[in-house]
Design a protein around this motif. Structure first.
Motif, PDB file in Angstrom:
ATOM      1  N   GLN A 108     -64.073  21.541  77.739  1.00 64.08           N
ATOM      2  CA  GLN A 108     -62.623  21.327  77.654  1.00 64.08           C
ATOM      3  C   GLN A 108     -62.322  19.907  78.120  1.00 64.08           C
ATOM      4  O   GLN A 108     -62.393  19.603  79.300  1.00 64.08           O
ATOM      5  N   ARG A 109     -62.021  19.043  77.173  1.00 62.55           N
ATOM      6  CA  ARG A 109     -61.830  17.629  77.502  1.00 62.55           C
ATOM      7  C   ARG A 109     -60.349  17.256  77.532  1.00 62.55           C
ATOM      8  O   ARG A 109     -59.609  17.563  76.597  1.00 62.55           O
ATOM      9  N   LEU A 110     -59.962  16.587  78.607  1.00 62.56           N
ATOM     10  CA  LEU A 110     -58.585  16.107  78.741  1.00 62.56           C
ATOM     11  C   LEU A 110     -58.604  14.683  79.276  1.00 62.56           C
ATOM     12  O   LEU A 110     -59.507  14.297  80.017  1.00 62.56           O
ATOM     13  N   THR A 111     -57.612  13.924  78.895  1.00 59.96           N
ATOM     14  CA  THR A 111     -57.492  12.545  79.366  1.00 59.96           C
ATOM     15  C   THR A 111     -56.236  12.423  80.219  1.00 59.96           C
ATOM     16  O   THR A 111     -55.176  12.918  79.852  1.00 59.96           O
ATOM     17  N   ILE A 112     -56.415  11.781  81.371  1.00 64.76           N
ATOM     18  CA  ILE A 112     -55.289  11.617  82.293  1.00 64.76           C
ATOM     19  C   ILE A 112     -55.124  10.142  82.639  1.00 64.76           C
ATOM     20  O   ILE A 112     -56.101   9.462  82.974  1.00 64.76           O
ATOM     21  N   ILE A 113     -53.904   9.688  82.574  1.00 63.07           N
ATOM     22  CA  ILE A 113     -53.607   8.317  82.977  1.00 63.07           C
ATOM     23  C   ILE A 113     -53.184   8.302  84.438  1.00 63.07           C
ATOM     24  O   ILE A 113     -52.393   9.152  84.880  1.00 63.07           O
ATOM     25  N   LEU A 114     -53.746   7.376  85.186  1.00 63.25           N
ATOM     26  CA  LEU A 114     -53.371   7.202  86.587  1.00 63.25           C
ATOM     27  C   LEU A 114     -52.560   5.920  86.694  1.00 63.25           C
ATOM     28  O   LEU A 114     -53.007   4.861  86.220  1.00 63.25           O
ATOM     29  N   ASP A 115     -51.385   6.018  87.264  1.00 62.37           N
ATOM     30  CA  ASP A 115     -50.569   4.821  87.449  1.00 62.37           C
ATOM     31  C   ASP A 115     -49.832   4.966  88.774  1.00 62.37           C
ATOM     32  O   ASP A 115     -49.927   6.000  89.439  1.00 62.37           O
ATOM     33  N   SER A 116     -49.087   3.961  89.168  1.00 60.38           N
ATOM     34  CA  SER A 116     -48.393   3.990  90.457  1.00 60.38           C
ATOM     35  C   SER A 116     -46.997   4.573  90.252  1.00 60.38           C
ATOM     36  O   SER A 116     -46.167   3.918  89.651  1.00 60.38           O
ATOM     37  N   TYR A 117     -46.711   5.770  90.688  1.00 61.76           N
ATOM     38  CA  TYR A 117     -47.562   6.674  91.434  1.00 61.76           C
ATOM     39  C   TYR A 117     -47.484   8.034  90.771  1.00 61.76           C
ATOM     40  O   TYR A 117     -46.763   8.907  91.210  1.00 61.76           O
ATOM     41  N   PHE A 118     -48.196   8.177  89.693  1.00 63.64           N
ATOM     42  CA  PHE A 118     -48.163   9.434  88.947  1.00 63.64           C
ATOM     43  C   PHE A 118     -49.425   9.610  88.120  1.00 63.64           C
ATOM     44  O   PHE A 118     -50.177   8.664  87.876  1.00 63.64           O
ATOM     45  N   LYS A 134     -50.432  11.250  84.320  1.00 61.70           N
ATOM     46  CA  LYS A 134     -49.817  11.670  83.065  1.00 61.70           C
ATOM     47  C   LYS A 134     -50.907  12.121  82.110  1.00 61.70           C
ATOM     48  O   LYS A 134     -51.740  11.290  81.743  1.00 61.70           O
ATOM     49  N   PRO A 135     -50.930  13.388  81.721  1.00 59.87           N
ATOM     50  CA  PRO A 135     -50.024  14.464  82.142  1.00 59.87           C
ATOM     51  C   PRO A 135     -50.323  14.920  83.568  1.00 59.87           C
ATOM     52  O   PRO A 135     -51.392  14.643  84.095  1.00 59.87           O
ATOM     53  N   ASP A 136     -49.359  15.628  84.157  1.00 64.01           N
ATOM     54  CA  ASP A 136     -49.561  16.117  85.526  1.00 64.01           C
ATOM     55  C   ASP A 136     -49.593  17.645  85.584  1.00 64.01           C
ATOM     56  O   ASP A 136     -49.554  18.221  86.662  1.00 64.01           O
ATOM     57  N   GLN A 137     -49.644  18.263  84.414  1.00 64.78           N
ATOM     58  CA  GLN A 137     -49.840  19.720  84.349  1.00 64.78           C
ATOM     59  C   GLN A 137     -50.909  19.989  83.308  1.00 64.78           C
ATOM     60  O   GLN A 137     -50.699  19.710  82.120  1.00 64.78           O
ATOM     61  N   LEU A 138     -52.037  20.508  83.767  1.00 60.76           N
ATOM     62  CA  LEU A 138     -53.167  20.748  82.872  1.00 60.76           C
ATOM     63  C   LEU A 138     -53.430  22.245  82.828  1.00 60.76           C
ATOM     64  O   LEU A 138     -53.373  22.915  83.858  1.00 60.76           O
ATOM     65  N   ILE A 139     -53.736  22.742  81.661  1.00 57.64           N
ATOM     66  CA  ILE A 139     -54.050  24.164  81.520  1.00 57.64           C
ATOM     67  C   ILE A 139     -55.434  24.296  80.895  1.00 57.64           C
ATOM     68  O   ILE A 139     -55.691  23.742  79.816  1.00 57.64           O
ATOM     69  N   VAL A 140     -56.317  25.001  81.592  1.00 54.59           N
ATOM     70  CA  VAL A 140     -57.681  25.187  81.106  1.00 54.59           C
ATOM     71  C   VAL A 140     -58.086  26.651  81.251  1.00 54.59           C
ATOM     72  O   VAL A 140     -57.443  27.418  81.963  1.00 54.59           O
ATOM     73  N   ARG A 141     -59.196  27.010  80.584  1.00 54.08           N
ATOM     74  CA  ARG A 141     -59.724  28.364  80.678  1.00 54.08           C
ATOM     75  C   ARG A 141     -60.759  28.456  81.779  1.00 54.08           C
ATOM     76  O   ARG A 141     -61.499  27.492  82.027  1.00 54.08           O
ATOM     77  N   VAL A 142     -60.830  29.615  82.368  1.00 56.32           N
ATOM     78  CA  VAL A 142     -61.819  29.850  83.420  1.00 56.32           C
ATOM     79  C   VAL A 142     -63.205  29.970  82.787  1.00 56.32           C
ATOM     80  O   VAL A 142     -63.344  30.412  81.644  1.00 56.32           O
ATOM     81  N   GLY A 143     -64.234  29.521  83.505  1.00 51.85           N
ATOM     82  CA  GLY A 143     -65.615  29.725  83.085  1.00 51.85           C
ATOM     83  C   GLY A 143     -66.178  28.743  82.087  1.00 51.85           C
ATOM     84  O   GLY A 143     -67.355  28.784  81.774  1.00 51.85           O
ATOM     85  N   PRO A 162     -66.752  24.584  81.119  1.00 51.47           N
ATOM     86  CA  PRO A 162     -66.700  23.273  81.772  1.00 51.47           C
ATOM     87  C   PRO A 162     -65.469  22.459  81.364  1.00 51.47           C
ATOM     88  O   PRO A 162     -65.016  22.534  80.224  1.00 51.47           O
ATOM     89  N   VAL A 163     -64.964  21.717  82.325  1.00 48.81           N
ATOM     90  CA  VAL A 163     -63.823  20.820  82.099  1.00 48.81           C
ATOM     91  C   VAL A 163     -64.308  19.389  82.308  1.00 48.81           C
ATOM     92  O   VAL A 163     -65.000  19.106  83.287  1.00 48.81           O
ATOM     93  N   GLU A 164     -63.977  18.533  81.387  1.00 45.03           N
ATOM     94  CA  GLU A 164     -64.292  17.111  81.563  1.00 45.03           C
ATOM     95  C   GLU A 164     -62.997  16.320  81.501  1.00 45.03           C
ATOM     96  O   GLU A 164     -62.293  16.334  80.487  1.00 45.03           O
ATOM     97  N   LEU A 165     -62.692  15.669  82.595  1.00 47.92           N
ATOM     98  CA  LEU A 165     -61.478  14.859  82.654  1.00 47.92           C
ATOM     99  C   LEU A 165     -61.849  13.389  82.539  1.00 47.92           C
ATOM    100  O   LEU A 165     -62.727  12.908  83.260  1.00 47.92           O
ATOM    101  N   THR A 166     -61.203  12.702  81.639  1.00 40.30           N
ATOM    102  CA  THR A 166     -61.364  11.253  81.548  1.00 40.30           C
ATOM    103  C   THR A 166     -60.171  10.638  82.264  1.00 40.30           C
ATOM    104  O   THR A 166     -59.018  10.845  81.861  1.00 40.30           O
ATOM    105  N   LEU A 167     -60.458   9.940  83.352  1.00 41.38           N
ATOM    106  CA  LEU A 167     -59.405   9.338  84.172  1.00 41.38           C
ATOM    107  C   LEU A 167     -59.284   7.863  83.814  1.00 41.38           C
ATOM    108  O   LEU A 167     -60.253   7.107  83.941  1.00 41.38           O
TER     109      LEU A 167
END
Ligand code: CU
Length: 140
Positions: free
Chosen positions: A42-52, A54-63, A65-70
């Protein structure tokens, strides 16, 4: 009947507090649901900025693997991505220097709501988390 006005006042206060929290924390964005790739990640991309985040609500399935690209969008300020939920199989403490892109992986073992945040703090100033740099991972 006598308790009704009190209850409605309590309700109004609750709604006001919740709304203020919602706005100050910035949970006004749309939640993003991960769709597993062909390899089950489960791949998601998150942007980090001052000070948030984006997105800040992630929904994934249990069991699965999750891969977050920051991806850091800052030019100077370092941020990080912290999630300490060992009971759920999630322990992440990833530095994300200004302008960097890094990936983190974990496999959630438990359903629930888990908070992630940036714990950076400069001297006596508020922490980035206090400034609103946090979000929620919903595992279902
Ligand atoms: Cu930060």
């Amino acid at each position: 009947m006598k308790s009704l006005p009190v209850r409605s006042i309590q309700m109004s206060v609750l709604v006001a507090v919740y709304t203020a929290l919602f706005i100050s924390v910035g949970w006004a964005g749309e939640p993003v649901t991960a769709v597993p790739d062909a390899d089950g990640v489960q791949r998601l991309t998150i942007i980090l900025d001052s000070y948030f985040y984006k997105p800040d609500q992630l929904i994934v399935r249990v069991g699965l693997p999750v891969e977050l690209t920051l991806i850091s969008h800052t030019t100077l300020t370092p941020h990080n991505f912290v999630m300490k939920e060992p009971d759920a199989g999630i322990t992440v403490d990833q530095e994300t220097s200004a302008g960097d892109t890094v990936k983190v992986r974990f496999t959630p073992r438990k359903a629930g709501l888990f908070t992630f945040y940036c714990d950076k703090k400069l001297l006596f100033f508020k922490s980035h988390r206090e400034k609103g740099m946090e979000g929620i991972l919903r595992v279902h």
